[in-house]
Write a protein that holds these residues in place. Structure first.
Motif, PDB file in Angstrom:
ATOM      1  N   HIS A  41      17.574-103.448 -36.846  1.00 32.10           N
ATOM      2  CA  HIS A  41      17.692-102.219 -37.194  1.00 32.10           C
ATOM      3  C   HIS A  41      16.291-101.739 -37.602  1.00 32.10           C
ATOM      4  O   HIS A  41      16.345-100.500 -38.516  1.00 32.10           O
ATOM      5  CB  HIS A  41      18.824-101.847 -38.173  1.00 32.10           C
ATOM      6  CG  HIS A  41      20.081-101.885 -37.584  1.00 32.10           C
ATOM      7  ND1 HIS A  41      21.172-101.080 -38.047  1.00 32.10           N
ATOM      8  CD2 HIS A  41      20.660-102.357 -36.145  1.00 32.10           C
ATOM      9  CE1 HIS A  41      22.302-101.012 -37.082  1.00 32.10           C
ATOM     10  NE2 HIS A  41      21.792-102.016 -36.111  1.00 32.10           N
ATOM     11  N   ARG A  42      15.302-102.145 -37.584  1.00 31.04           N
ATOM     12  CA  ARG A  42      14.176-101.656 -38.125  1.00 31.04           C
ATOM     13  C   ARG A  42      13.298-101.096 -36.887  1.00 31.04           C
ATOM     14  O   ARG A  42      13.193-101.588 -35.758  1.00 31.04           O
ATOM     15  CB  ARG A  42      13.161-102.801 -38.455  1.00 31.04           C
ATOM     16  CG  ARG A  42      13.942-103.537 -39.799  1.00 31.04           C
ATOM     17  CD  ARG A  42      13.035-104.808 -40.257  1.00 31.04           C
ATOM     18  NE  ARG A  42      13.592-105.301 -41.371  1.00 31.04           N
ATOM     19  CZ  ARG A  42      13.855-105.246 -42.710  1.00 31.04           C
ATOM     20  NH1 ARG A  42      13.408-103.764 -42.847  1.00 31.04           N
ATOM     21  NH2 ARG A  42      14.489-105.936 -43.458  1.00 31.04           N
ATOM     22  N   PRO A  43      12.642 -99.997 -37.320  1.00 27.43           N
ATOM     23  CA  PRO A  43      11.877 -99.209 -36.112  1.00 27.43           C
ATOM     24  C   PRO A  43      10.829-100.322 -35.792  1.00 27.43           C
ATOM     25  O   PRO A  43      10.085-101.095 -36.892  1.00 27.43           O
ATOM     26  CB  PRO A  43      11.135 -98.162 -37.027  1.00 27.43           C
ATOM     27  CG  PRO A  43      12.072 -97.788 -38.050  1.00 27.43           C
ATOM     28  CD  PRO A  43      12.946 -99.104 -38.522  1.00 27.43           C
ATOM     29  N   CYS A  44      10.299-100.449 -34.539  1.00 31.36           N
ATOM     30  CA  CYS A  44       9.445-101.623 -34.202  1.00 31.36           C
ATOM     31  C   CYS A  44       8.443-101.012 -33.085  1.00 31.36           C
ATOM     32  O   CYS A  44       8.815-100.556 -32.241  1.00 31.36           O
ATOM     33  CB  CYS A  44      10.394-102.499 -33.413  1.00 31.36           C
ATOM     34  SG  CYS A  44       9.639-104.129 -32.990  1.00 31.36           S
ATOM     35  N   THR A  48      17.627 -96.840 -30.464  1.00 30.78           N
ATOM     36  CA  THR A  48      16.255 -96.387 -30.821  1.00 30.78           C
ATOM     37  C   THR A  48      16.603 -95.831 -32.274  1.00 30.78           C
ATOM     38  O   THR A  48      17.943 -95.510 -32.537  1.00 30.78           O
ATOM     39  CB  THR A  48      15.856 -95.329 -30.058  1.00 30.78           C
ATOM     40  OG1 THR A  48      16.649 -94.353 -29.986  1.00 30.78           O
ATOM     41  CG2 THR A  48      15.481 -96.088 -28.374  1.00 30.78           C
ATOM     42  N   VAL A  49      15.400 -95.685 -32.696  1.00 30.77           N
ATOM     43  CA  VAL A  49      15.683 -94.743 -34.440  1.00 30.77           C
ATOM     44  C   VAL A  49      14.274 -93.717 -34.222  1.00 30.77           C
ATOM     45  O   VAL A  49      13.252 -94.188 -33.680  1.00 30.77           O
ATOM     46  CB  VAL A  49      15.512 -95.787 -35.552  1.00 30.77           C
ATOM     47  CG1 VAL A  49      14.192 -96.611 -35.372  1.00 30.77           C
ATOM     48  CG2 VAL A  49      15.499 -94.754 -36.699  1.00 30.77           C
ATOM     49  N   CYS A  83      14.968-100.508 -31.828  1.00 33.61           N
ATOM     50  CA  CYS A  83      15.736-100.684 -33.140  1.00 33.61           C
ATOM     51  C   CYS A  83      16.810-101.897 -32.682  1.00 33.61           C
ATOM     52  O   CYS A  83      17.632-101.513 -31.923  1.00 33.61           O
ATOM     53  CB  CYS A  83      16.654 -99.400 -33.554  1.00 33.61           C
ATOM     54  SG  CYS A  83      17.347 -99.633 -35.251  1.00 33.61           S
ATOM     55  N   PRO A  85       7.642-104.895 -36.673  1.00 37.26           N
ATOM     56  CA  PRO A  85       8.601-103.890 -37.138  1.00 37.26           C
ATOM     57  C   PRO A  85       8.304-103.193 -38.649  1.00 37.26           C
ATOM     58  O   PRO A  85       7.465-103.840 -39.613  1.00 37.26           O
ATOM     59  CB  PRO A  85       9.860-104.783 -37.669  1.00 37.26           C
ATOM     60  CG  PRO A  85       9.324-106.109 -37.941  1.00 37.26           C
ATOM     61  CD  PRO A  85       7.869-106.154 -36.959  1.00 37.26           C
ATOM     62  N   ARG A 114      14.941 -99.970 -42.414  1.00 37.44           N
ATOM     63  CA  ARG A 114      15.755 -99.999 -41.484  1.00 37.44           C
ATOM     64  C   ARG A 114      16.201 -98.420 -41.106  1.00 37.44           C
ATOM     65  O   ARG A 114      16.076 -97.471 -41.846  1.00 37.44           O
ATOM     66  CB  ARG A 114      16.743-100.851 -41.968  1.00 37.44           C
ATOM     67  CG  ARG A 114      16.601-102.181 -42.304  1.00 37.44           C
ATOM     68  CD  ARG A 114      18.087-103.127 -42.351  1.00 37.44           C
ATOM     69  NE  ARG A 114      17.698-104.264 -43.191  1.00 37.44           N
ATOM     70  CZ  ARG A 114      17.879-105.494 -42.665  1.00 37.44           C
ATOM     71  NH1 ARG A 114      17.968-105.811 -41.439  1.00 37.44           N
ATOM     72  NH2 ARG A 114      17.680-106.653 -43.400  1.00 37.44           N
ATOM     73  N   SER A 115      16.814 -98.658 -39.889  1.00 36.32           N
ATOM     74  CA  SER A 115      17.496 -97.057 -39.267  1.00 36.32           C
ATOM     75  C   SER A 115      18.255 -96.393 -40.411  1.00 36.32           C
ATOM     76  O   SER A 115      18.226 -95.261 -40.204  1.00 36.32           O
ATOM     77  CB  SER A 115      17.967 -97.588 -37.924  1.00 36.32           C
ATOM     78  OG  SER A 115      19.000 -98.370 -38.258  1.00 36.32           O
ATOM     79  N   VAL A 128      15.454 -95.069 -43.432  1.00 37.08           N
ATOM     80  CA  VAL A 128      13.952 -95.331 -42.915  1.00 37.08           C
ATOM     81  C   VAL A 128      12.946 -94.879 -44.132  1.00 37.08           C
ATOM     82  O   VAL A 128      11.807 -95.797 -44.002  1.00 37.08           O
ATOM     83  CB  VAL A 128      13.738 -94.225 -41.774  1.00 37.08           C
ATOM     84  CG1 VAL A 128      12.107 -94.343 -41.277  1.00 37.08           C
ATOM     85  CG2 VAL A 128      14.435 -94.703 -40.541  1.00 37.08           C
TER      86      VAL A 128
END
Length: 319
Positions: free
Chosen positions: A52-55, A84-85, A99, A119, A123-124, A127
């Motif tokens: 759940h981390r933007p990557c 996605t986030v 994500c 990342p 997390r999403s 954020v």
């Protein structure tokens, strides 16, 4: 016979890998399919690191000896199950970034020629509030890995005094990264201030091995920079179990503290890590169970800001 495409069944999902025999790592000849198989062998660990981390994706369409593409946006035509986030940038632009919450997401990225996964430390679900404090021991051009190992020992000592649990890993190059889980109640600026205060304490104890001078050109080239700026918004580092874009397929590998004095980053590759992972499992699996409060470090930051120049703004020119 040239194989144009293979299908990998990953749980309830199928990912098609095109050009599976394309050589990605020239030192031993591992292919795109070998890369996918590596990530499947450490699937729980890489998903845990990315969850759940933007990557940001570092892609190598022609293998790691070719050009690297930094990609933030998930392209149109991605599978409907891919999450996605949205992240927003000071420019006013935004991107929908990968994500991860399933091993198939990682293999989809490999199909897109991704080798490295970078990342965010948030997390999403939050954020703008990081839940990961990252300690980056970054050696100068004349510093040795032995210098980094010694600074890691000082880092461990200070963490122990704070009551914080650090989870180390090799960077996949000459450095060491150490992650500490924090509650997502601080903004990026506060996490970076706390990281700066911690770095100053390590500098005080490291007998001249650490130099926190901001400008690289003014820094002792034989020193280690404790890079607190890796905690700034939209700054990323290669995650645990990420392969790096080297001909040998070196991996950013979680290690135990008692391994650091002997561990050589070059020992951890896509050829050696599957067996290590099968034996040891995910050495970062307990990260979420060790939440640390940054309050004391923020008090140190207030003290140090009275006695010294605060660090440059996070958007200052890169060091």
């Amino acid at each position: 016979m040239v194989v144009e495409r293979v299908e990998l069944e990953i749980g309830d999902r199928v990912v098609k890998i095109s050009n599976p025999d394309r050589i990605y790592f020239s030192a031993r000849g591992e292919t795109k399919l070998d890369l996918a198989q590596y990530y499947l062998s450490v699937s729980d660990g890489i998903v845990n690191a990315l969850h759940h981390r933007p990557c940001m994706l570092h892609r190598f369409p022609d293998g790691v000896d070719g050009d690297k593409v930094h990609q933030k946006r998930v392209p149109h035509g991605a599978p409907p199950w891919l999450q996605t986030v949205r992240v927003d940038f000071p420019s006013g632009r935004h991107a929908y970034e990968l994500c991860v919450d399933h091993p198939a997401d990682v293999i989809w990225a490999v199909q897109m020629s991704t080798v490295e996964f970078h990342p965010w430390n948030s997390r999403s679900e939050h954020v703008e509030q990081p839940d990961e404090w990252r300690i980056d021991l970054d050696p100068g051009p004349e510093a040795t890995y032995a210098d980094v190992q010694r600074v890691a020992g000082v880092t461990r000592e200070v963490l122990a005094e704070l009551g914080a649990t650090g989870f180390p890993k090799t960077s996949g190059s000459k450095g060491i990264h150490i992650y500490v889980r924090v509650a997502p109640v601080y903004g990026f600026a506060d996490v970076r201030r706390a990281a700066w205060a911690f770095a100053r304490e390590v500098e005080r104890r490291a007998d001249g091995l650490v130099d926190l001078t901001w400008w690289r050109k003014d820094r002792n080239p034989a020193s280690v920079f404790v890079d607190y700026n890796q905690n700034a918004r939209d700054h990323t580092v290669a995650c645990a179990y990420s392969v790096r874009g080297t001909p040998e397929g070196i991996v950013s590998a979680p290690v135990r503290w008692d391994e650091i004095d002997q561990a050589d980053p070059r020992d951890f590759t896509i050829a050696t890590m599957p067996a290590r992972y099968a034996e040891l499992g995910d050495l970062h699996a307990d990260l979420d169970d060790t939440i640390y409060s940054l309050d004391q470090l923020l008090q140190w930051a207030e003290r140090d800001e009275r006695d010294a120049e605060p660090p440059p703004a996070a958007d200052a020119p890169a060091t």
